[in-house]
Design an enzyme around this catalytic site. Structure first.
Site, PDB file in Angstrom:
ATOM      1  N   GLU A 287       0.828  -1.210   0.000  1.00  0.00           N
ATOM      2  CA  GLU A 287       0.000   0.000   0.000  1.00  0.00           C
ATOM      3  C   GLU A 287       0.868   1.268   0.000  1.00  0.00           C
ATOM      4  O   GLU A 287       1.869   1.354   0.700  1.00  0.00           O
ATOM      5  CB  GLU A 287      -0.890  -0.011   1.243  1.00  0.00           C
ATOM      6  CG  GLU A 287      -1.786   1.201   1.400  1.00  0.00           C
ATOM      7  CD  GLU A 287      -2.474   1.237   2.754  1.00  0.00           C
ATOM      8  OE1 GLU A 287      -3.455   1.987   2.871  1.00  0.00           O
ATOM      9  OE2 GLU A 287      -2.030   0.532   3.684  1.00  0.00           O
ATOM     10  N   LYS A 351      -9.508   2.634  -2.963  1.00  0.00           N
ATOM     11  CA  LYS A 351     -10.021   2.150  -1.687  1.00  0.00           C
ATOM     12  C   LYS A 351     -11.407   2.726  -1.465  1.00  0.00           C
ATOM     13  O   LYS A 351     -11.622   3.935  -1.585  1.00  0.00           O
ATOM     14  CB  LYS A 351      -9.074   2.550  -0.553  1.00  0.00           C
ATOM     15  CG  LYS A 351      -9.436   1.953   0.802  1.00  0.00           C
ATOM     16  CD  LYS A 351      -8.393   2.295   1.857  1.00  0.00           C
ATOM     17  CE  LYS A 351      -8.708   1.641   3.189  1.00  0.00           C
ATOM     18  NZ  LYS A 351      -7.712   1.976   4.235  1.00  0.00           N
ATOM     19  N   CYS A 404      -5.575  -2.366   2.724  1.00  0.00           N
ATOM     20  CA  CYS A 404      -5.402  -2.247   4.174  1.00  0.00           C
ATOM     21  C   CYS A 404      -6.558  -2.918   4.915  1.00  0.00           C
ATOM     22  O   CYS A 404      -6.860  -4.080   4.691  1.00  0.00           O
ATOM     23  CB  CYS A 404      -5.221  -0.788   4.567  1.00  0.00           C
ATOM     24  SG  CYS A 404      -4.654  -0.550   6.274  1.00  0.00           S
TER      25      CYS A 404
END
Length: 530
Positions: A287, A351, A404
């Protein structure tokens, strides 16, 4: 055991408060990296006895009893979440000058909020409380409903659900593919509470029989699944290289040596294959591993093209930016890019579920007035992606991307994962240092692989990076804070698994069963009392 139960029931005042908090804290030992499975048997048995003490207390009416039950569950949850989430304070030490003041909010404030759900669980249980086995079903039902709510209420944070304590190893993870995390959590609370029956002897025989059957099924099904799991490795399955650069978080935030950080990723990418003549097909960076806006740095894309061999694909976490009309602030996204060997960006995804206070500030207008800001220093924070989309590579191989902590939300995966060949999880757990956090995060990611019957490809900045098979077994990986690369063939690409709708149906069937058992026991208990 009866003497211990009796003394626990009679506790009042500060001793009761201390024991409730301690019981919750002991339960956190079942979580990674400790994985002391037995801790939850003690934890929930003590909770049952404490609730028994409330039920037998002659003073106060129904409202008072429910309020006391709520407070007892909140204390239990406070101990559990402080012991299980204290490491969140480590993220605030990365920029201590700006955020050290907020450590109490992370270490105590968030656990105090999450404990409200466990207070709700014990209050629901108290409504259905009886004696014998029925009260264990009431507690299981209460916690099942509470953990379901914790998955989406106030943006959701289902981290360290009780069910994870029942799944410390692959053999004990397989039930998640049938009844999901919610079903495992509900049954786990029921089974973990059964030793409490030794303290009162009511319902002990049927309780031990039920608990033995459930525990035996949990272990037996897992053993069976693993016994028949070995499938021949498909020779045309892609080989994945995971790059774990271990870049210190403070160094990433300083932005002083971005080129050097980028080159470190490239040098690891260019290492020779770990097995002779077996070249990686897909290289995965973690990430936000690209330390600048990739689309605005053609030299960076050229360097990637120089390092990648013909046909290789780079999958990298990066910040994406969109510019609006003149005078409007740009929008930043936490994204994943797919880059071909010619340096061309082939695909991207953003995301969708952002981290509160890490990537955006809830109620931004007035919280910023109080000095509460993001940990990630971007003007206005990140913007959430509109929808999650598969990353389809030129070969046709598809990855289901989870950035994440998105990987901790099983309900957000749902049927959208259909068509994917593997789950991709990129993360940067360097924020949390060498604490239980990265180990807990890794376990939850593994459970998503088992639930969906797909391999997991997980790239983390400081670890834990690994390729995990559809049964939750680590094929190859790197230890936390171990800089390097690992090459692994994905092997068997998928196994038969119940879809999310079926898992949800099974889980809610278990919840309804617990409710019916508790209700029937409550009616019998009330009739006997009258």
């Amino acid at each position: 055991m009866e003497r211990l139960a009796g003394r626990t029931m009679l506790l009042w005042g500060m001793p009761r408060i201390a024991v409730a908090i301690a019981a919750g804290a002991v339960g956190a030992l079942a979580l990674p990296p400790f994985n002391v499975f037995a801790a939850l048997f003690l934890s929930f048995s003590v909770l049952v006895w404490l609730l028994d003490g409330l039920a037998s207390h002659p003073g106060g009416g129904t409202v008072s009893r429910l309020r006391s039950a709520f407070f007892l569950g909140w204390l239990f949850g406070l101990g559990y979440f402080v012991a299980g989430l204290w490491w969140l304070g480590n993220a605030l030490l990365v920029e201590a000058d700006d955020f050290a003041w907020a450590i109490p909010l992370a270490v105590l404030g968030l656990p105090a909020f999450l404990a409200l759900f466990y207070g709700f669980a014990t209050m629901v249980a108290a409504i259905l409380w009886s004696d014998g086995l029925g009260r264990l079903a009431a507690l299981a039902f209460g916690f099942g409903i509470a953990e379901w709510l914790r998955g989406f209420a106030a943006t959701g944070f289902p981290w360290n659900a009780v069910g994870y304590g029942a799944m410390p190893m692959p053999m004990l993870m397989q039930a998640a593919g049938v009844i999901g995390l919610l079903g495992v959590t509900t049954l786990a609370v029921f089974v973990f509470s059964i030793p409490a029956l030794f303290g009162t002897r009511r319902g002990l025989g049927i309780g031990l029989a039920a608990g033995s059957c459930l525990l035996g099924a949990h272990i037996g099904y897992g053993a069976y699944r693993l016994a028949v799991a070995d499938a021949p490795v498909e020779e045309d399955a892609p080989i994945v290289r995971l790059v774990q650069p271990v870049v210190d978080q403070s160094r990433k935030l300083e932005n002083k040596d971005r080129t050097e950080i980028f080159e470190e990723h490239l040098s690891l990418t260019a290492l020779p294959p770990q097995e002779p003549s077996v070249r990686p097909d897909i290289i995965v960076w973690p990430e936000t591993s690209v330390p600048f806006i990739l689309t605005e740095n053609k030299d960076a894309l050229s360097r990637i093209a120089e390092v990648l061999q013909e046909g290789q694909i780079l999958v990298a976490g990066a910040v994406r930016v969109e510019y609006g009309a003149a005078g409007n602030a740009p929008r930043f996204y936490n994204s994943i890019y797919v880059v071909g060997s010619n340096g061309e960006i082939l695909a991207a995804t953003d995301k969708v579920h952002l981290t509160p206070f890490g990537e955006y500030v809830p109620f931004e207008g007035w919280l910023r007035d109080w000095g509460i800001d993001n940990l990630v220093a971007l003007p206005g924070g990140f913007t959430a992606g509109a929808q999650r989309s598969l990353l389809t590579l030129p070969s046709g191989f598809s990855l289901f991307p989870l950035i994440c902590y998105e990987v901790i939300f099983p309900q957000e995966i749902g049927d959208a994962i259909h068509g994917a060949d593997a789950i991709l999880n990129v993360t940067n757990d360097a924020w949390f240092g060498d604490t239980p956090g990265p180990y807990q995060h890794f376990q939850q990611a593994r459970i998503r692989a088992v639930e969906n019957g797909l391999p997991l490809v997980r790239g983390a900045n400081s670890g834990i990076s690994a390729v995990v098979d559809p049964f939750g077994r680590v094929v190859k990986g790197l230890h936390f804070n171990s800089k390097g690369v690992v090459d692994a063939r994905l092997g068997s690409l998928s196994v038969r698994s119940w879809d999310s709708s079926a898992r949800n149906l099974h889980a809610w069937g278990i919840l309804i069963l617990m409710f019916l058992i508790a209700s029937a026991a409550r009616r019998g208990f009330t009739s006997a009392a009258n």
